[in-house]
Write a protein that holds these residues in place. Structure first.
Motif, PDB file in Angstrom:
ATOM      1  N   ILE A 218       0.812  -1.373  -0.113  1.00  0.00           N
ATOM      2  CA  ILE A 218       0.116  -0.016   0.025  1.00  0.00           C
ATOM      3  C   ILE A 218       0.893   1.343   0.013  1.00  0.00           C
ATOM      4  CG2 ILE A 218      -1.858  -1.067   1.295  1.00  0.00           C
ATOM      5  CD1 ILE A 218      -0.953   0.188   3.705  1.00  0.00           C
ATOM      6  N   ASP A 219       2.121   1.049   0.354  1.00  0.00           N
ATOM      7  CA  ASP A 219       2.804   2.302   0.248  1.00  0.00           C
ATOM      8  C   ASP A 219       3.825   2.316  -1.190  1.00  0.00           C
ATOM      9  OD1 ASP A 219       2.255   3.525   2.764  1.00  0.00           O
ATOM     10  OD2 ASP A 219       3.418   1.586   3.710  1.00  0.00           O
ATOM     11  N   GLY A 220       4.072   3.702  -1.589  1.00  0.00           N
ATOM     12  CA  GLY A 220       5.035   3.583  -2.776  1.00  0.00           C
ATOM     13  C   GLY A 220       4.421   3.737  -3.904  1.00  0.00           C
ATOM     14  N   GLU A 221       5.100   3.901  -4.989  1.00  0.00           N
ATOM     15  CA  GLU A 221       4.803   3.564  -6.436  1.00  0.00           C
ATOM     16  C   GLU A 221       5.604   2.488  -6.873  1.00  0.00           C
ATOM     17  OE1 GLU A 221       5.900   6.663  -8.989  1.00  0.00           O
ATOM     18  OE2 GLU A 221       4.824   8.478  -7.931  1.00  0.00           O
ATOM     19  N   LEU A 222       4.710   1.644  -7.624  1.00  0.00           N
ATOM     20  CA  LEU A 222       5.144   0.365  -8.412  1.00  0.00           C
ATOM     21  C   LEU A 222       5.267   0.317  -9.682  1.00  0.00           C
ATOM     22  CD1 LEU A 222       2.575  -1.629  -6.224  1.00  0.00           C
ATOM     23  CD2 LEU A 222       4.740  -1.245  -5.486  1.00  0.00           C
ATOM     24  N   ASP A 223       5.885  -0.516 -10.205  1.00  0.00           N
ATOM     25  CA  ASP A 223       6.045  -0.766 -11.616  1.00  0.00           C
ATOM     26  C   ASP A 223       5.074  -1.835 -12.031  1.00  0.00           C
ATOM     27  OD1 ASP A 223       7.859   1.231 -12.536  1.00  0.00           O
ATOM     28  OD2 ASP A 223       9.675  -0.023 -11.820  1.00  0.00           O
ATOM     29  N   ALA A 224       4.091  -1.703 -12.789  1.00  0.00           N
ATOM     30  CA  ALA A 224       3.221  -2.871 -13.144  1.00  0.00           C
ATOM     31  C   ALA A 224       3.901  -3.947 -13.856  1.00  0.00           C
ATOM     32  CB  ALA A 224       2.041  -2.327 -14.048  1.00  0.00           C
ATOM     33  N   PRO A 225       3.713  -5.146 -13.254  1.00  0.00           N
ATOM     34  CA  PRO A 225       4.912  -6.137 -13.953  1.00  0.00           C
ATOM     35  C   PRO A 225       4.340  -6.726 -15.241  1.00  0.00           C
ATOM     36  CG  PRO A 225       3.869  -6.744 -11.690  1.00  0.00           C
ATOM     37  CD  PRO A 225       3.253  -5.508 -12.023  1.00  0.00           C
ATOM     38  N   GLU A 226       3.154  -6.185 -15.956  1.00  0.00           N
ATOM     39  CA  GLU A 226       2.603  -6.511 -17.275  1.00  0.00           C
ATOM     40  C   GLU A 226       2.994  -5.307 -18.059  1.00  0.00           C
ATOM     41  OE1 GLU A 226       1.433  -8.901 -18.825  1.00  0.00           O
ATOM     42  OE2 GLU A 226       1.663 -10.181 -17.034  1.00  0.00           O
ATOM     43  N   GLY A 227       3.811  -4.460 -17.592  1.00  0.00           N
ATOM     44  CA  GLY A 227       4.342  -3.153 -18.390  1.00  0.00           C
ATOM     45  C   GLY A 227       3.404  -1.848 -18.847  1.00  0.00           C
ATOM     46  N   PHE A 228       2.639  -1.584 -17.734  1.00  0.00           N
ATOM     47  CA  PHE A 228       1.838  -0.278 -18.042  1.00  0.00           C
ATOM     48  C   PHE A 228       2.199   0.819 -17.078  1.00  0.00           C
ATOM     49  CE2 PHE A 228      -1.156  -4.308 -18.832  1.00  0.00           C
ATOM     50  CZ  PHE A 228      -1.911  -3.638 -19.943  1.00  0.00           C
ATOM     51  N   GLY A 229       3.303   0.754 -16.767  1.00  0.00           N
ATOM     52  CA  GLY A 229       4.072   1.978 -16.078  1.00  0.00           C
ATOM     53  C   GLY A 229       3.971   2.030 -14.849  1.00  0.00           C
ATOM     54  N   ARG A 230       3.922   3.130 -14.090  1.00  0.00           N
ATOM     55  CA  ARG A 230       3.819   3.351 -12.621  1.00  0.00           C
ATOM     56  C   ARG A 230       2.433   3.106 -12.338  1.00  0.00           C
ATOM     57  NH1 ARG A 230       5.202   8.864 -11.825  1.00  0.00           N
ATOM     58  NH2 ARG A 230       4.396   9.090 -14.133  1.00  0.00           N
ATOM     59  N   VAL A 231       2.265   2.605 -10.830  1.00  0.00           N
ATOM     60  CA  VAL A 231       1.102   2.227 -10.319  1.00  0.00           C
ATOM     61  C   VAL A 231       0.977   2.454  -8.937  1.00  0.00           C
ATOM     62  CG1 VAL A 231      -0.910   0.326  -9.721  1.00  0.00           C
ATOM     63  CG2 VAL A 231       0.463   0.517 -11.971  1.00  0.00           C
ATOM     64  N   ARG A 232       0.076   3.010  -8.390  1.00  0.00           N
ATOM     65  CA  ARG A 232       0.020   3.102  -6.759  1.00  0.00           C
ATOM     66  C   ARG A 232      -1.259   2.828  -6.288  1.00  0.00           C
ATOM     67  NH1 ARG A 232       0.747   9.390  -6.575  1.00  0.00           N
ATOM     68  NH2 ARG A 232      -1.422  10.184  -7.283  1.00  0.00           N
ATOM     69  N   VAL A 233      -1.214   2.192  -4.822  1.00  0.00           N
ATOM     70  CA  VAL A 233      -2.421   2.088  -4.263  1.00  0.00           C
ATOM     71  C   VAL A 233      -3.048   3.416  -3.760  1.00  0.00           C
ATOM     72  CG1 VAL A 233      -3.538   1.081  -2.284  1.00  0.00           C
ATOM     73  CG2 VAL A 233      -1.744  -0.307  -3.549  1.00  0.00           C
ATOM     74  N   SER A 234      -4.314   3.529  -4.391  1.00  0.00           N
ATOM     75  CA  SER A 234      -4.939   4.860  -3.803  1.00  0.00           C
ATOM     76  C   SER A 234      -5.639   5.088  -2.777  1.00  0.00           C
ATOM     77  CB  SER A 234      -5.852   5.320  -4.748  1.00  0.00           C
ATOM     78  OG  SER A 234      -6.929   4.449  -5.351  1.00  0.00           O
ATOM     79  N   HIS A 235      -6.284   3.876  -2.270  1.00  0.00           N
ATOM     80  CA  HIS A 235      -6.997   3.728  -0.910  1.00  0.00           C
ATOM     81  C   HIS A 235      -6.839   2.380  -0.494  1.00  0.00           C
ATOM     82  CE1 HIS A 235      -9.266   6.285  -4.071  1.00  0.00           C
ATOM     83  NE2 HIS A 235      -9.824   6.714  -2.885  1.00  0.00           N
ATOM     84  N   TYR A 236      -6.994   2.573   1.067  1.00  0.00           N
ATOM     85  CA  TYR A 236      -6.846   1.275   1.629  1.00  0.00           C
ATOM     86  C   TYR A 236      -7.662   1.363   3.012  1.00  0.00           C
ATOM     87  CZ  TYR A 236      -3.371   3.641   5.198  1.00  0.00           C
ATOM     88  OH  TYR A 236      -3.244   4.330   5.989  1.00  0.00           O
ATOM     89  N   SER A 237      -7.921   0.039   3.208  1.00  0.00           N
ATOM     90  CA  SER A 237      -9.189  -0.120   4.445  1.00  0.00           C
ATOM     91  C   SER A 237      -8.352   0.175   5.696  1.00  0.00           C
ATOM     92  CB  SER A 237      -9.450  -1.810   4.505  1.00  0.00           C
ATOM     93  OG  SER A 237     -10.076  -1.875   5.698  1.00  0.00           O
ATOM     94  N   LEU A 238      -9.029   0.718   6.575  1.00  0.00           N
ATOM     95  CA  LEU A 238      -8.637   1.090   7.882  1.00  0.00           C
ATOM     96  C   LEU A 238      -8.815   0.079   9.055  1.00  0.00           C
ATOM     97  CD1 LEU A 238      -9.677   5.146   8.187  1.00  0.00           C
ATOM     98  CD2 LEU A 238      -7.091   4.087   7.703  1.00  0.00           C
ATOM     99  N   ASN A 239      -9.472  -0.994   8.467  1.00  0.00           N
ATOM    100  CA  ASN A 239      -9.713  -1.996   9.610  1.00  0.00           C
ATOM    101  C   ASN A 239      -8.563  -3.041   9.290  1.00  0.00           C
ATOM    102  OD1 ASN A 239     -12.337  -0.984  10.533  1.00  0.00           O
ATOM    103  ND2 ASN A 239     -13.423  -2.165   9.158  1.00  0.00           N
ATOM    104  N   ASP A 240      -8.171  -3.350   8.199  1.00  0.00           N
ATOM    105  CA  ASP A 240      -7.134  -4.375   8.068  1.00  0.00           C
ATOM    106  C   ASP A 240      -5.965  -4.106   7.002  1.00  0.00           C
ATOM    107  OD1 ASP A 240      -8.745  -4.725   5.806  1.00  0.00           O
ATOM    108  OD2 ASP A 240      -9.708  -6.602   6.471  1.00  0.00           O
TER     109      ASP A 240
END
Length: 397
Positions: free
Chosen positions: A325-347
């Protein structure tokens, strides 16, 4: 169409005063009263924490194959009506409540909940300790289960448990083909709204509210069956693409994932919700996994990382995207940079993905939620802006 269960539900009968039993695959048994149709039904037992909106829950295709337990103790007091139907029928495999309403008391009601349960052949049980069952599922996890009433109470405990354990689990099941529209249908942009363009909606279990809100945001909505091919979508030449919510295991939807990859490479702006979020994750090259008991209800807190705002959301999912959920990632399938924009505050489960180099984003929850909450409704505006800006850029180039 038959109810989405492992065993065909017998013909519906009048609401009985007879006994019923809920049987869990770990051997747990909960005795109560028959509610809705009588007979036998099998599915994965899950709980929903919504205090309202039971009709929207029941008619949400995402619940296909599941026996839904309502944690709110009193269900059915507002009846049902045609306006609040989220699809053409009730999709749950079974229904578990503590205290069904003895009478309907709402000016919008057209029928009782009992009538619709019987009419759609939904076997249910009432008069059980739903709090105890919920606590057990939270500890042991969602599991296979069955409800038995009427003549099926004549089966021995061993026979009932064997039927529960012989049914297929939710992992590995593709249920979208069971709930999708059998043929294409179109809904034009709402009158008086500035038209943005056309949008192809892959119906994996879409709700009526989704189609309505896309129309109200200026889209000519083209709803397509889950079996739609790449050539068919390209032949329509839509301005945008939407993947809906839906039931089942995202790992069993390789065709929808492959279609999405091809259309993302075409540069088509994409918005996905719920199942559409999981399929975007898989299209980008991330994995998915089954949650212990999932997120179901209308009170799920989610953090929007972009704004720091906490949204109370409606959710219904048993699987999630496997990504940090932290930082930017490189999409393994070659679609460029991806980041998790939202996450659950429960888990801290992934609740949204945002692509930074292609016009695509998704959320795990339901911004179209009826009967609410509406904290996430802004996402339709965000997507409208994305599609309009993309069209302007293409026109200027």
């Amino acid at each position: 169409m038959t109810n989405a269960t492992e065993v065909t539900v017998p013909p519906a009968t009048a609401v009985p005063a007879g006994a019923a039993v809920l049987v869990l695959e770990d051997g747990g048994r909960y005795s109560g009263r028959a509610y809705g149709a009588t007979g036998r039904t099998l599915g994965e037992v899950v709980f929903s924490t919504g205090m309202t909106g039971y009709q929207e829950t029941l008619t949400d295709p995402s619940y296909a194959g599941q026996i839904v337990l309502m944690t709110a103790p009193h269900i059915g007091n507002t009846g049902v009506n045609d306006t609040d139907m989220e699809s053409r029928r009730i999709w749950v495999s079974g229904f578990v409540v503590r205290d069904p309403a003895r009478r309907v008391s709402n000016f919008r009601a057209e029928r009782s909940l009992d009538e619709d349960l019987v009419g759609d052949g939904v076997v249910g049980i009432s008069g059980v300790d739903t709090r105890a069952i919920t606590r057990h599922i939270r500890s042991a996890g969602a599991m296979r289960a069955g409800i038995f009433s009427g003549g099926d109470l004549g089966l021995s405990e061993e026979e009932q448990l064997a039927l529960v354990r012989e049914q297929a689990g939710m992992a590995g099941r593709n249920l979208s083909r069971e709930v999708t529209t059998p043929e294409r249908y179109d809904v034009p942009a709402a009158p008086g709204v500035e038209r943005v363009g056309s949008i192809a909606v892959l119906d994996l279990g879409v709700k009526r509210a989704t189609v309505q809100y896309l129309s109200e945001h200026g889209f000519d909505v083209i709803v397509l069956p889950a079996s739609t091919t790449l050539d068919e979508v390209r032949g329509i030449a839509p301005d945008a693409l939407f993947y809906s919510n839906g039931p089942g295991d995202p790992a069993a939807s390789d065709e929808a994932v492959g279609l999405l990859r091809d259309l993302l490479r075409d540069g088509l702006p994409y918005f996905g919700i719920c199942f559409g979020n999981q399929l975007l994750g898989r299209a980008l090259g991330f994995g998915t996994y089954k949650l212990p008991f999932g997120h179901r209800g209308i009170n799920q807190p989610v953090l929007d990382k972009r704004t720091g705002r906490v949204e109370i959301t409606a959710q219904n999912h048993g699987f999630a995207v496997d990504a940090p959920i932290d930082g930017e990632l490189d999409a393994p399938e070659g679609f460029g940079r991806v980041r998790v924009s939202h996450y659950s505050l429960n888990d801290r489960v992934v609740e949204g993905l945002e692509c930074l180099d292609i016009p695509a984003f998704s959320v795990q929850y339901h911004p179209e939620a009826a009967a609410g909450p509406h904290d996430a409704f802004y996402l339709f505006d965000r997507f409208r802006t994305l599609v309009r800006d993309r069209a302007a850029q293409n026109g200027a180039s």
